[in-house]
Design a protein around this motif. Structure first.
Motif, short mmCIF file in Angstrom:
data_model
loop_
_atom_site.label_atom_id
_atom_site.label_comp_id
_atom_site.label_asym_id
_atom_site.label_seq_id
_atom_site.Cartn_x
_atom_site.Cartn_y
_atom_site.Cartn_z
N GLN A 103 0.85 -1.18 0.00
CA GLN A 103 0.00 0.00 0.00
C GLN A 103 0.90 1.24 0.00
OE1 GLN A 103 -2.45 -0.59 3.49
NE2 GLN A 103 -4.04 -1.63 2.30
N ILE A 104 0.53 2.24 -0.80
CA ILE A 104 1.37 3.40 -1.01
C ILE A 104 0.72 4.64 -0.38
CG2 ILE A 104 2.62 4.77 -2.71
CD1 ILE A 104 3.27 1.73 -2.67
N ARG A 105 1.50 5.34 0.43
CA ARG A 105 1.07 6.61 1.02
C ARG A 105 2.08 7.70 0.68
NH1 ARG A 105 -0.50 2.61 4.57
NH2 ARG A 105 -2.61 2.81 5.48
N VAL A 106 1.61 8.89 0.46
CA VAL A 106 2.50 10.00 0.08
C VAL A 106 2.10 11.26 0.83
CG1 VAL A 106 2.84 9.03 -2.23
CG2 VAL A 106 1.07 10.75 -1.87
N LYS A 107 3.06 12.17 0.99
CA LYS A 107 2.78 13.44 1.64
C LYS A 107 3.87 14.45 1.31
CE LYS A 107 1.30 15.28 6.12
NZ LYS A 107 -0.13 15.39 5.72
N ALA A 121 10.06 18.87 0.58
CA ALA A 121 10.35 17.52 0.12
C ALA A 121 9.04 16.74 0.04
CB ALA A 121 11.33 16.82 1.06
N SER A 122 9.11 15.58 -0.57
CA SER A 122 7.97 14.66 -0.63
C SER A 122 8.40 13.34 -0.02
CB SER A 122 7.51 14.43 -2.07
OG SER A 122 7.12 15.65 -2.68
N CYS A 123 7.49 12.71 0.69
CA CYS A 123 7.78 11.42 1.33
C CYS A 123 6.82 10.37 0.79
CB CYS A 123 7.64 11.54 2.85
SG CYS A 123 8.10 10.02 3.74
N VAL A 124 7.37 9.21 0.44
CA VAL A 124 6.59 8.06 -0.01
C VAL A 124 6.87 6.91 0.94
CG1 VAL A 124 6.13 6.45 -1.89
CG2 VAL A 124 6.84 8.78 -2.41
N ILE A 125 5.81 6.28 1.44
CA ILE A 125 5.98 5.10 2.28
C ILE A 125 5.18 3.95 1.65
CG2 ILE A 125 5.61 4.03 4.53
CD1 ILE A 125 6.08 6.66 5.85
N ALA A 126 5.88 2.89 1.32
CA ALA A 126 5.26 1.68 0.76
C ALA A 126 5.33 0.59 1.80
CB ALA A 126 5.98 1.26 -0.52
N THR A 127 4.21 0.12 2.30
CA THR A 127 4.16 -0.90 3.34
C THR A 127 3.50 -2.16 2.79
OG1 THR A 127 2.06 0.05 4.14
CG2 THR A 127 4.08 0.76 5.23
N GLU A 128 4.06 -3.30 3.12
CA GLU A 128 3.51 -4.57 2.63
C GLU A 128 2.27 -4.94 3.42
OE1 GLU A 128 4.82 -9.15 1.51
OE2 GLU A 128 6.21 -7.85 2.64
N ALA A 129 1.23 -5.31 2.70
CA ALA A 129 -0.02 -5.76 3.31
C ALA A 129 -0.04 -7.28 3.35
CB ALA A 129 -1.21 -5.22 2.52
N ASP A 130 -0.36 -7.83 4.50
CA ASP A 130 -0.50 -9.27 4.68
C ASP A 130 0.72 -10.06 4.24
OD1 ASP A 130 -3.18 -8.89 5.56
OD2 ASP A 130 -3.85 -8.80 3.48
N PRO A 131 1.89 -9.79 4.82
CA PRO A 131 3.08 -10.59 4.46
C PRO A 131 2.95 -12.00 5.01
CG PRO A 131 3.55 -9.17 6.33
CD PRO A 131 2.18 -8.78 5.85
N PRO A 132 3.65 -12.97 4.44
CA PRO A 132 3.61 -14.33 4.96
C PRO A 132 4.07 -14.40 6.42
CG PRO A 132 4.64 -14.26 2.80
CD PRO A 132 4.50 -12.86 3.24
N VAL A 133 3.56 -15.37 7.14
CA VAL A 133 3.92 -15.55 8.54
C VAL A 133 5.41 -15.83 8.67
CG1 VAL A 133 3.54 -16.92 10.63
CG2 VAL A 133 1.61 -16.39 9.11
N GLY A 134 6.08 -15.14 9.56
CA GLY A 134 7.50 -15.35 9.80
C GLY A 134 8.42 -14.63 8.83
N GLU A 139 9.10 -2.91 3.42
CA GLU A 139 8.65 -1.54 3.64
C GLU A 139 9.75 -0.58 3.18
OE1 GLU A 139 6.15 0.41 7.07
OE2 GLU A 139 8.25 0.33 7.71
N TRP A 140 9.35 0.42 2.41
CA TRP A 140 10.29 1.43 1.95
C TRP A 140 9.76 2.80 2.33
CZ3 TRP A 140 9.58 -1.56 -3.08
CH2 TRP A 140 10.46 -2.65 -3.12
N ARG A 141 10.64 3.60 2.92
CA ARG A 141 10.32 5.01 3.21
C ARG A 141 11.28 5.85 2.39
NH1 ARG A 141 11.14 2.96 8.76
NH2 ARG A 141 9.13 2.34 9.65
N LEU A 142 10.75 6.64 1.48
CA LEU A 142 11.57 7.38 0.55
C LEU A 142 11.33 8.88 0.68
CD1 LEU A 142 10.96 5.17 -2.63
CD2 LEU A 142 12.75 4.91 -0.91
#
Length: 292
Positions: A103-107, A121-134, A139-142
């Motif tokens: 999921q991608i969020r920006v600000k 500046a602009s910030c982008v945060i990409a977070t993984e939704a429902d990653p496999p167990v373990g 996640e990237w914060r740019l």
């Protein structure tokens, strides 16, 4: 690293050199992409003071304070996602390839410039939704100087950052495969000439490695010229080479130099055309991120 020089200086010098180059490339967009070590306000301030002739994109390392008391990452994560990305993460270091859904969020944010002023500046945060167990979520914060108008702008920045791994692989081959750090040459002149050759070789090998991973069933004949097309010079095939029985997947000869996995009667030592000839034979294909 030069004695007595702070490590952060190399990031600023790198940007300054690109800025100098930009004057001779007015029709080319230059982008300075760097990992967490380049998340320093001096770099961003230098780019601003030079008029930002080169775009910059760095992985955010610091949960910076914003002017109104907020924190950078928290402020971005408080907003709703602008879209989703799906892509295949390649296998490496004992990890299997797997599908990633982010999921991608920006600000757009304002940061203190360390000298009593502010910079945008602009910030982008990409977070993984429902990653496999373990499995550790991807996640990237740019951070970047580029304005982000919509999801497509954010996805483009993520594509640029993901391409940084190709640079890491290139230097891995250059240092550990070509052993350039073990060169014991007496002068800078000789060292520069040696690097000019090794840089080309490292890039060609890194390209073949990528093809071996992304297109494991690719016919190796697409990457190697037949004997009649080999360049003049030292012989590539042994004098008595048995005819080969058929095509061999590129994944079984990633560098084009292995022989241990070749079937009986196919023991010739082939040099890929991408190493022996200046012209390209084909372009590799990868699975591009799917935008939702």
């Amino acid at each position: 690293m030069r004695a007595g020089i702070k490590e952060s200086t190399r990031w600023i010098e790198g940007y300054a050199r690109l800025a100098e180059l930009s004057a001779s490339l007015p029709d080319t967009r230059l982008v300075y992409v760097a990992d967490r070590e380049a998340d320093i306000i001096e770099l961003m301030r230098t780019a601003r003071d030079l008029g930002e002739p080169v775009d910059w994109l760095v992985r955010s390392q610091h949960h910076r304070a914003l002017p109104h008391g907020e924190r950078l990452w928290s402020a971005v994560m408080a907003d709703k996602p602008v879209g989703e990305l799906h892509f295949t993460m390649a296998s490496r270091h004992g990890r299997k390839a797997r599908e990633v859904h982010q999921q991608i969020r920006v600000k757009s944010v304002t940061l203190a410039d360390g000298r009593g002023g502010e910079l945008s500046a602009s910030c982008v945060i990409a977070t993984e939704a429902d990653p496999p167990v373990g499995v550790t979520p991807v996640e990237w914060r740019l951070l970047t100087n580029r304005p982000i108008k919509d999801f497509n702008d954010a996805a483009q920045l993520i594509d640029w950052y993901r391409a940084r791994w190709e640079i890491e692989m290139f230097f891995h081959v250059l240092k550990n495969g070509c052993k350039v750090e073990a060169l014991q040459l007496a002068s800078i002149d000789k060292l520069e000439r040696a690097l000019a050759v090794y840089l080309v070789v490292a890039w060609r090998i890194a390209r073949l490695m990528r093809l071996g991973r992304s297109c494991p069933d690719l016919d190796v004949e697409l990457l190697s010229r037949p004997r009649t097309e080999q360049a003049r010079g030292a012989p590539v095939y042994p004098a008595r080479s048995a005819p080969h029985p058929g095509p061999l997947p590129a994944g079984e000869r990633e560098h084009g130099l292995r022989t241990s996995k070749l079937p009986a009667g196919r023991r010739e030592r082939m040099i890929p055309a991408s190493l022996a000839f200046p012209g390209e034979v084909m372009h590799g294909a990868t699975r591009a991120p799917r935008r939702v």
